[in-house]
Design a protein around this motif. Structure first.
Motif, PDB file in Angstrom:
ATOM      1  N   TRP A 263      -5.225  13.290  -1.555  1.00 53.51           N
ATOM      2  CA  TRP A 263      -6.034  12.071  -1.364  1.00 53.51           C
ATOM      3  C   TRP A 263      -5.968  11.136  -2.560  1.00 53.51           C
ATOM      4  O   TRP A 263      -6.200   9.929  -2.431  1.00 53.51           O
ATOM      5  CB  TRP A 263      -7.488  12.455  -1.100  1.00 53.51           C
ATOM      6  CG  TRP A 263      -8.155  13.127  -2.281  1.00 53.51           C
ATOM      7  CD1 TRP A 263      -8.200  14.440  -2.542  1.00 53.51           C
ATOM      8  CD2 TRP A 263      -8.859  12.462  -3.349  1.00 53.51           C
ATOM      9  NE1 TRP A 263      -8.873  14.702  -3.706  1.00 53.51           N
ATOM     10  CE2 TRP A 263      -9.308  13.487  -4.221  1.00 53.51           C
ATOM     11  CE3 TRP A 263      -9.155  11.143  -3.660  1.00 53.51           C
ATOM     12  CZ2 TRP A 263     -10.030  13.206  -5.376  1.00 53.51           C
ATOM     13  CZ3 TRP A 263      -9.896  10.866  -4.805  1.00 53.51           C
ATOM     14  CH2 TRP A 263     -10.317  11.887  -5.657  1.00 53.51           C
ATOM     15  N   LYS A 264      -5.654  11.699  -3.751  1.00 56.54           N
ATOM     16  CA  LYS A 264      -5.561  10.864  -4.947  1.00 56.54           C
ATOM     17  C   LYS A 264      -4.438   9.854  -4.836  1.00 56.54           C
ATOM     18  O   LYS A 264      -4.550   8.711  -5.317  1.00 56.54           O
ATOM     19  CB  LYS A 264      -5.369  11.745  -6.189  1.00 56.54           C
ATOM     20  CG  LYS A 264      -6.573  12.612  -6.500  1.00 56.54           C
ATOM     21  CD  LYS A 264      -6.352  13.437  -7.749  1.00 56.54           C
ATOM     22  CE  LYS A 264      -5.298  14.511  -7.504  1.00 56.54           C
ATOM     23  NZ  LYS A 264      -5.118  15.391  -8.699  1.00 56.54           N
ATOM     24  N   ALA A 265      -3.332  10.195  -4.210  1.00 56.25           N
ATOM     25  CA  ALA A 265      -2.228   9.248  -4.043  1.00 56.25           C
ATOM     26  C   ALA A 265      -2.635   8.078  -3.142  1.00 56.25           C
ATOM     27  O   ALA A 265      -2.179   6.947  -3.330  1.00 56.25           O
ATOM     28  CB  ALA A 265      -1.015   9.980  -3.474  1.00 56.25           C
ATOM     29  N   TRP A 266      -3.497   8.337  -2.145  1.00 58.51           N
ATOM     30  CA  TRP A 266      -3.969   7.260  -1.264  1.00 58.51           C
ATOM     31  C   TRP A 266      -5.060   6.407  -1.934  1.00 58.51           C
ATOM     32  O   TRP A 266      -5.287   5.257  -1.552  1.00 58.51           O
ATOM     33  CB  TRP A 266      -4.520   7.860   0.034  1.00 58.51           C
ATOM     34  CG  TRP A 266      -3.474   8.510   0.867  1.00 58.51           C
ATOM     35  CD1 TRP A 266      -3.264   9.841   1.020  1.00 58.51           C
ATOM     36  CD2 TRP A 266      -2.488   7.850   1.653  1.00 58.51           C
ATOM     37  NE1 TRP A 266      -2.200  10.085   1.847  1.00 58.51           N
ATOM     38  CE2 TRP A 266      -1.706   8.861   2.264  1.00 58.51           C
ATOM     39  CE3 TRP A 266      -2.163   6.512   1.898  1.00 58.51           C
ATOM     40  CZ2 TRP A 266      -0.639   8.579   3.100  1.00 58.51           C
ATOM     41  CZ3 TRP A 266      -1.106   6.237   2.743  1.00 58.51           C
ATOM     42  CH2 TRP A 266      -0.350   7.262   3.337  1.00 58.51           C
ATOM     43  N   ALA A 267      -5.746   6.947  -2.915  1.00 62.08           N
ATOM     44  CA  ALA A 267      -6.806   6.172  -3.584  1.00 62.08           C
ATOM     45  C   ALA A 267      -6.234   5.129  -4.539  1.00 62.08           C
ATOM     46  O   ALA A 267      -6.889   4.110  -4.808  1.00 62.08           O
ATOM     47  CB  ALA A 267      -7.739   7.120  -4.341  1.00 62.08           C
ATOM     48  N   TYR A 268      -5.038   5.342  -5.039  1.00 61.70           N
ATOM     49  CA  TYR A 268      -4.463   4.368  -5.983  1.00 61.70           C
ATOM     50  C   TYR A 268      -4.215   2.992  -5.344  1.00 61.70           C
ATOM     51  O   TYR A 268      -4.606   1.966  -5.920  1.00 61.70           O
ATOM     52  CB  TYR A 268      -3.176   4.936  -6.585  1.00 61.70           C
ATOM     53  CG  TYR A 268      -3.425   5.803  -7.784  1.00 61.70           C
ATOM     54  CD1 TYR A 268      -3.419   5.267  -9.063  1.00 61.70           C
ATOM     55  CD2 TYR A 268      -3.678   7.168  -7.645  1.00 61.70           C
ATOM     56  CE1 TYR A 268      -3.643   6.064 -10.176  1.00 61.70           C
ATOM     57  CE2 TYR A 268      -3.917   7.965  -8.744  1.00 61.70           C
ATOM     58  CZ  TYR A 268      -3.902   7.413 -10.010  1.00 61.70           C
ATOM     59  OH  TYR A 268      -4.146   8.202 -11.109  1.00 61.70           O
TER      60      TYR A 268
ATOM     61  N   HIS B  40       1.331   4.172  -2.954  1.00 59.66           N
ATOM     62  CA  HIS B  40       1.106   5.589  -2.623  1.00 59.66           C
ATOM     63  C   HIS B  40       2.301   6.438  -3.027  1.00 59.66           C
ATOM     64  O   HIS B  40       2.140   7.529  -3.614  1.00 59.66           O
ATOM     65  CB  HIS B  40       0.832   5.731  -1.119  1.00 59.66           C
ATOM     66  CG  HIS B  40       0.824   7.155  -0.662  1.00 59.66           C
ATOM     67  ND1 HIS B  40       1.967   7.791  -0.154  1.00 59.66           N
ATOM     68  CD2 HIS B  40      -0.155   8.100  -0.645  1.00 59.66           C
ATOM     69  CE1 HIS B  40       1.675   9.027   0.146  1.00 59.66           C
ATOM     70  NE2 HIS B  40       0.375   9.256  -0.125  1.00 59.66           N
ATOM     71  N   ASP B  41       3.503   5.954  -2.751  1.00 62.14           N
ATOM     72  CA  ASP B  41       4.703   6.726  -3.088  1.00 62.14           C
ATOM     73  C   ASP B  41       4.857   6.870  -4.607  1.00 62.14           C
ATOM     74  O   ASP B  41       5.241   7.946  -5.097  1.00 62.14           O
ATOM     75  CB  ASP B  41       5.931   6.039  -2.495  1.00 62.14           C
ATOM     76  CG  ASP B  41       5.900   6.050  -0.976  1.00 62.14           C
ATOM     77  OD1 ASP B  41       5.122   6.826  -0.388  1.00 62.14           O
ATOM     78  OD2 ASP B  41       6.632   5.231  -0.370  1.00 62.14           O
TER      79      ASP B  41
ATOM     80  N   VAL C  28      -5.671   1.674  -2.824  1.00 59.51           N
ATOM     81  CA  VAL C  28      -6.998   1.085  -2.537  1.00 59.51           C
ATOM     82  C   VAL C  28      -7.604   0.513  -3.802  1.00 59.51           C
ATOM     83  O   VAL C  28      -8.199  -0.581  -3.811  1.00 59.51           O
ATOM     84  CB  VAL C  28      -7.919   2.147  -1.901  1.00 59.51           C
ATOM     85  CG1 VAL C  28      -9.321   1.584  -1.705  1.00 59.51           C
ATOM     86  CG2 VAL C  28      -7.346   2.628  -0.582  1.00 59.51           C
TER      87      VAL C  28
ATOM     88  N   PHE D 251       0.834  -1.203   0.000  1.00 55.57           N
ATOM     89  CA  PHE D 251       0.000   0.000   0.000  1.00 55.57           C
ATOM     90  C   PHE D 251       0.873   1.260   0.000  1.00 55.57           C
ATOM     91  O   PHE D 251       0.611   2.225  -0.729  1.00 55.57           O
ATOM     92  CB  PHE D 251      -0.910  -0.039   1.236  1.00 55.57           C
ATOM     93  CG  PHE D 251      -1.998   0.983   1.223  1.00 55.57           C
ATOM     94  CD1 PHE D 251      -3.237   0.691   0.689  1.00 55.57           C
ATOM     95  CD2 PHE D 251      -1.791   2.249   1.767  1.00 55.57           C
ATOM     96  CE1 PHE D 251      -4.248   1.634   0.690  1.00 55.57           C
ATOM     97  CE2 PHE D 251      -2.790   3.204   1.762  1.00 55.57           C
ATOM     98  CZ  PHE D 251      -4.023   2.895   1.221  1.00 55.57           C
ATOM     99  N   ALA D 252       1.938   1.230   0.813  1.00 54.55           N
ATOM    100  CA  ALA D 252       2.825   2.396   0.903  1.00 54.55           C
ATOM    101  C   ALA D 252       3.589   2.617  -0.394  1.00 54.55           C
ATOM    102  O   ALA D 252       3.761   3.755  -0.851  1.00 54.55           O
ATOM    103  CB  ALA D 252       3.788   2.222   2.080  1.00 54.55           C
TER     104      ALA D 252
ATOM    105  N   ASP E  60      -1.093  13.962  -6.128  1.00 55.67           N
ATOM    106  CA  ASP E  60      -0.863  14.375  -4.748  1.00 55.67           C
ATOM    107  C   ASP E  60      -2.166  14.339  -3.957  1.00 55.67           C
ATOM    108  O   ASP E  60      -3.254  14.165  -4.506  1.00 55.67           O
ATOM    109  CB  ASP E  60      -0.250  15.784  -4.709  1.00 55.67           C
ATOM    110  CG  ASP E  60      -1.110  16.783  -5.490  1.00 55.67           C
ATOM    111  OD1 ASP E  60      -2.064  16.317  -6.167  1.00 55.67           O
ATOM    112  OD2 ASP E  60      -0.834  17.983  -5.416  1.00 55.67           O
TER     113      ASP E  60
END
Length: 223
Positions: free
Chosen positions: A37-42, A26-27, A44, A22-23, A35
């Protein structure tokens, strides 16, 4: 009453691997220009697509679309893990990677829609067992019938009486005792009165109980 907590090594390993993957996703998304919230949605989106494809594969192992989307999500996850391991300059991401990251939402949406609306495998109903009839005869339901009388046949025609063979005059005469001859004459005289016809050699032989040759001799002498 408190329940004892049991730590499962496999579950702990899965949580650690999922957190690392997951990390990394995100990276990589953040390095490609996604950048916030979009980076965290990928991550997921990648993990959900992999889970949806795995669930479809468990219910329908012959579904090629489920295998395809599972492979795509697995490649995306492995690619992010490898790319963030120092092989890629995170401060200078190539253009083709930016294009892949930007196009991933549409690709994930298409895969999730196809997996969600895929027809469920048809389960054929098992044939019901056929009950075999009992081989024992039903004696309680049988009704005995009286034997039908045999049809009456018309009386058979009496066999025609064979005409007694006429004695040949050349045959040698058998000597007849006088007493037997007298007795035969009485029988021959009484026979026309009873039947209306002269006695023949066969009847005379039957009445006297003598051999055929002796009966023929008696008939010749009575003629």
């Amino acid at each position: 009453m408190f329940r004892t907590l049991r730590f499962d090594a496999v579950l702990i390993q899965a949580v650690i691997a999922g957190a690392l993957s997951f990390a990394h996703l995100h990276d990589l998304a953040a390095a490609a220009g996604q950048d916030g919230w979009k980076a965290w949605a990928y991550p997921v989106s990648v993990d959900l697509l992999m889970v949806a494809a795995w669930r479809r594969m468990r219910t329908d192992a012959s579904n090629r679309d489920a295998w395809l989307w599972f492979t795509i999500a697995l490649v995306a996850s492995l690619g992010a893990n490898v790319a963030t391991a120092g092989l890629l300059d995170m401060n200078n991401v190539p253009a083709w990677l930016r294009i892949l990251v930007a196009g991933w939402p549409a690709l994930a949406f298409l895969g999730g829609t196809l997996l969600a609306h895929a027809p469920a495998p048809s389960s054929r109903p098992e044939p019901e067992p056929v009950e075999e009839p009992d081989s024992e005869p039903l004696t309680d339901l049988t009704v005995e019938r009286a034997p039908e009388p045999a049809p009456e046949l018309p009386p058979a025609d009496p066999a025609p009486e064979e005409a007694p063979p006429e004695p040949t005059p050349s045959a040698p005469a058998v000597p007849v005792p006088p007493a037997l001859l007298d007795h035969a004459r009485k029988i021959a005289d009484a026979h026309p009165a009873q039947t209306g016809a002269p006695i023949d050699a066969a009847t005379l032989r039957a009445r006297l109980g003598v051999p055929p040759a002796l009966a023929d001799s008696i008939a010749l002498q009575l003629a």
